[in-house]
Enzyme design. Structure first.
Site, short mmCIF file in Angstrom:
data_model
loop_
_atom_site.label_atom_id
_atom_site.label_comp_id
_atom_site.label_asym_id
_atom_site.label_seq_id
_atom_site.Cartn_x
_atom_site.Cartn_y
_atom_site.Cartn_z
N GLY A 11 0.82 -1.09 0.00
CA GLY A 11 -0.03 -0.09 -0.12
C GLY A 11 0.84 1.37 -0.04
O GLY A 11 2.12 1.09 0.20
N ASP A 12 0.17 2.42 -0.22
CA ASP A 12 0.91 3.77 -0.19
C ASP A 12 1.88 3.63 -1.34
O ASP A 12 2.96 4.38 -1.06
CB ASP A 12 1.61 4.00 1.35
CG ASP A 12 0.88 3.75 2.35
OD1 ASP A 12 -0.44 4.30 2.20
OD2 ASP A 12 1.32 3.36 3.44
N GLY A 39 -5.78 5.57 3.19
CA GLY A 39 -6.17 6.68 2.46
C GLY A 39 -5.28 7.02 1.43
O GLY A 39 -4.09 6.53 1.03
N HIS A 40 -5.81 7.93 0.14
CA HIS A 40 -4.97 8.44 -0.67
C HIS A 40 -4.56 9.75 -0.52
O HIS A 40 -5.52 10.57 -0.19
CB HIS A 40 -5.64 8.22 -1.99
CG HIS A 40 -5.99 6.74 -2.51
ND1 HIS A 40 -5.11 5.74 -2.48
CD2 HIS A 40 -7.29 5.95 -2.61
CE1 HIS A 40 -5.70 4.72 -2.95
NE2 HIS A 40 -6.97 5.04 -2.84
N ARG A 304 0.53 8.00 11.59
CA ARG A 304 1.81 7.05 12.12
C ARG A 304 2.74 6.79 11.41
O ARG A 304 2.62 6.77 9.92
CB ARG A 304 1.12 5.59 12.87
CG ARG A 304 0.49 4.68 11.95
CD ARG A 304 -0.12 3.47 12.49
NE ARG A 304 -0.98 2.91 11.70
CZ ARG A 304 -1.45 1.70 11.82
NH1 ARG A 304 -1.40 1.07 13.01
NH2 ARG A 304 -2.09 0.96 11.12
N PRO A 305 4.03 6.69 11.82
CA PRO A 305 5.18 6.75 11.04
C PRO A 305 5.16 5.22 9.98
O PRO A 305 4.78 4.25 10.93
CB PRO A 305 6.21 6.88 11.82
CG PRO A 305 5.68 6.78 13.25
CD PRO A 305 4.46 6.95 13.00
N ARG A 306 5.52 5.14 8.92
CA ARG A 306 5.33 4.20 8.24
C ARG A 306 6.77 3.35 8.42
O ARG A 306 7.77 4.14 8.74
CB ARG A 306 5.30 4.33 6.79
CG ARG A 306 3.98 4.83 6.32
CD ARG A 306 3.78 5.18 4.79
NE ARG A 306 2.45 5.65 4.82
CZ ARG A 306 2.01 6.30 3.89
NH1 ARG A 306 2.81 7.19 2.96
NH2 ARG A 306 0.37 6.85 3.58
N ASP A 334 11.86 10.18 -7.46
CA ASP A 334 12.61 11.47 -7.01
C ASP A 334 13.08 11.60 -5.71
O ASP A 334 14.26 12.15 -5.36
CB ASP A 334 11.69 12.59 -7.28
CG ASP A 334 10.50 12.57 -6.45
OD1 ASP A 334 9.51 11.43 -6.59
OD2 ASP A 334 9.88 13.46 -5.63
N GLY A 415 7.55 13.13 -8.94
CA GLY A 415 7.06 13.93 -8.01
C GLY A 415 5.29 13.91 -7.56
O GLY A 415 4.71 12.95 -8.33
P1 GDP Z 1 -1.58 5.62 -2.13
O1 GDP Z 1 -2.66 5.01 -1.11
O2 GDP Z 1 -1.21 4.40 -2.83
O3 GDP Z 1 -2.40 6.32 -2.87
O4 GDP Z 1 -0.56 6.13 -1.45
P2 GDP Z 1 -0.33 7.46 -0.55
O5 GDP Z 1 -1.25 8.53 -1.09
O6 GDP Z 1 -0.54 6.78 0.74
O7 GDP Z 1 0.99 7.75 -0.34
C1 GDP Z 1 1.77 8.10 -1.53
C2 GDP Z 1 2.23 9.66 -1.15
O8 GDP Z 1 3.28 9.93 -2.04
C3 GDP Z 1 1.28 10.84 -1.06
O9 GDP Z 1 1.79 11.76 -0.31
C4 GDP Z 1 1.56 11.31 -2.61
O10 GDP Z 1 1.31 12.74 -2.70
C5 GDP Z 1 3.02 11.07 -2.88
N1 GDP Z 1 3.60 10.84 -4.15
C6 GDP Z 1 2.94 9.92 -5.20
N2 GDP Z 1 3.86 10.07 -6.20
C7 GDP Z 1 4.91 10.69 -5.83
C8 GDP Z 1 6.26 10.85 -6.51
O11 GDP Z 1 6.38 10.42 -7.59
N3 GDP Z 1 7.00 11.61 -5.76
C9 GDP Z 1 6.84 12.18 -4.54
N4 GDP Z 1 7.85 12.69 -3.88
N5 GDP Z 1 5.70 11.96 -3.88
C10 GDP Z 1 4.90 11.08 -4.69
#
Ligand code: GDP
Length: 424
Positions: A11-12, A39-40, A304-306, A334, A415
């Site tokens: 996830g994440d 969450g996303h 919470r910290p991953r 990045d 990014g």
């Molecule tokens: P999801 O549950 O898979 O949608 O993932 P999360 O939203 O929990 O975590 C992804 C985090 O990484 C979010 O804070 C995004 O804004 C960030 N993010 C996604 N793609 C990138 C990337 O290519 N570079 C960086 N630096 N952050 C990213």
């Protein structure tokens, strides 16, 4: 065409960002499993948002956002999420909710908390959103479908029966206050008024949309390794995180899913308990956590910290295979720009033997990482738009990973923003 956006890891991975980005070209975005437990995080022209139940397509006014039957629907959380985005200037999204989606009941959240308390140190690290008790009830056939909110007589009767069972556990196992079916009934009626105009037969809607050639995205939550069957059981989530389940959790024919975009992160992170072979600790982990994602690797729902780790070829190769990947979106690359050297976990050593096949949980617990170290690129790659412009060592890292996992990396995310993407 129907496409699924799912996670290769724990996830994440950045599914929200990829879904938000692909939503530009989509008509319909469907959540098909999970609930408000994960969450996303999405960054776009309206600001930065943490979505828990809403599909990541809600920021475009040309899309329809759907909560499929496979979702654990927490109605007040959904309602609040809609209010929040509107307050921040996002136009009211067009949302549909499956009449077969089941409802997270207030007692599911209580039971989740009580069970974690009871288990103490042996807990699963639940987010206490009621997801495990919800899915247990769904399969024990004592859950409530959205459609049942519209039959008051039956609702009243069924709530009474369910309370009888729940109260035995509350009284004798957890020693907590008992439930009152009348109060629950009133709460259910208030839920009904929150969602009534959005409720419909989602599978019929999607069937028609497919026939009309609409572009449909299925948005997964968590990743392969949290799947109850194919993941690190029992440290998994309670609904299938796989693209294949998208057909069931949305109500679509499985053969309509033509593209499976598996989002795979350039390093590893995980939440909750369970084996995590490429995990790193202390300063090394702190630095990656601080620099990771967009503003650090902390849970979008819980803060919470991953747990952090290097890229894990064994887990990601398996994670991509079990999803049925057609395309890999390789994300948060990045972030690795600060490292002189980048370790990658290329194998697991179990009982003195090295394997690249992901094992079952009992063997996974014994696995030690076999690391290979690649040179870093030591530059900022945000803003780069085409593959050839990436530093050589960065391309080598991508090609190394692609070769090891055996699935094509067709998108590279450099990014958090919508436009931070390199197509290959
Ligand atoms: P999801 O549950 O898979 O949608 O993932 P999360 O939203 O929990 O975590 C992804 C985090 O990484 C979010 O804070 C995004 O804004 C960030 N993010 C996604 N793609 C990138 C990337 O290519 N570079 C960086 N630096 N952050 C990213």
């Amino acid at each position: 065409m129907v496409k699924a956006v799912v996670g290769a890891n724990w996830g994440d991975e950045g599914k929200g960002k990829i879904t938000d980005m692909l939503s530009k070209e989509a008509d319909i975005i469907v959540r098909f499993q999970g609930g408000a437990n994960a969450g996303h995080t999405i960054v776009n022209n309206y600001g930065k948002f943490a979505l828990h139940t809403l599909p990541s397509g809600v920021f475009y006014d040309h899309t329809t956002s759907i909560i499929g039957n496979g979702v654990a629907l927490n109605i007040p959380v959904l309602f609040k999420e809609i209010q929040d985005i509107i307050e921040r200037g996002v136009p009211m999204p067009h949302i549909l909710i499956s009449d077969r989606a089941q409802i997270v009941m207030p007692y599911h959240i209580l039971f989740d908390q009580y069970e974690e308390e009871r288990l103490g140190g042996k807990s699963f690290g639940s987010t206490k959103s009621g997801i495990a008790p919800f899915y247990s009830d769904k399969y024990a056939k004592v859950g409530f479908q959205v459609s049942e909110l519209f039959d008051e007589k039956n609702l009243k009767e069924k709530l009474k029966q369910v309370c009888e069972i729940k109260n035995v556990l509350l009284e004798h196992l957890y020693h907590k206050p008992m439930l009152n079916s009348g109060d629950l009934f009133d709460e259910m009626i208030s839920y009904r008024s929150m969602i009534e105009p959005m409720v419909c037969d989602v599978s019929a809607y999607l069937w028609k949309a497919v026939k009309e050639g609409k572009e449909i995205l299925l948005e997964g939550q968590l990743g392969s390794l949290k799947d109850p069957d194919h993941g690190i059981y029992p440290m998994v989530t309670s609904s299938s995180t796989l693209a294949a389940y998208g057909a069931i959790g949305a109500g679509l024919p499985p053969y309509e899913i033509k593209k499976i975009i598996t989002v795979c992160k350039a390093y590893s992170s995980a939440v909750g308990a369970g084996a995590f072979v490429s995990e790193i600790f202390k300063d090394e982990a702190d630095e990656l956590r601080r620099r990771g994602g967009d503003g650090g690797e902390f849970g979008a729902t819980t803060g919470r910290p991953r747990r952090m780790g290097w890229f894990d070829v064994v887990a990601s190769k398996y994670g991509c295979r079990i999803q049925g990947t057609t395309d890999v979106a390789f994300t948060v690359l990045d972030v690795l720009g600060y490292l002189d050297e980048i370790p990658v976990c290329v194998g697991y050593e179990i009982d003195g033997q090295v394997t690249t096949d992901f094992p079952t949980t009992d063997r996974l617990k014994k696995a030690k990482p076999v690391l290979e170290v690649l040179p870093g690129w030591k530059t900022e790659i945000r803003g780069v738009k085409c593959y050839e412009e990436l530093p050589e060592n960065c391309r080598k890292y991508i090609e190394f990973v692609e070769d090891k996992i055996g699935f094509p990396i067709t998108m590279i995310s450099n990014g958090p923003g919508r436009d931070d993407i390199i197509y290959r």
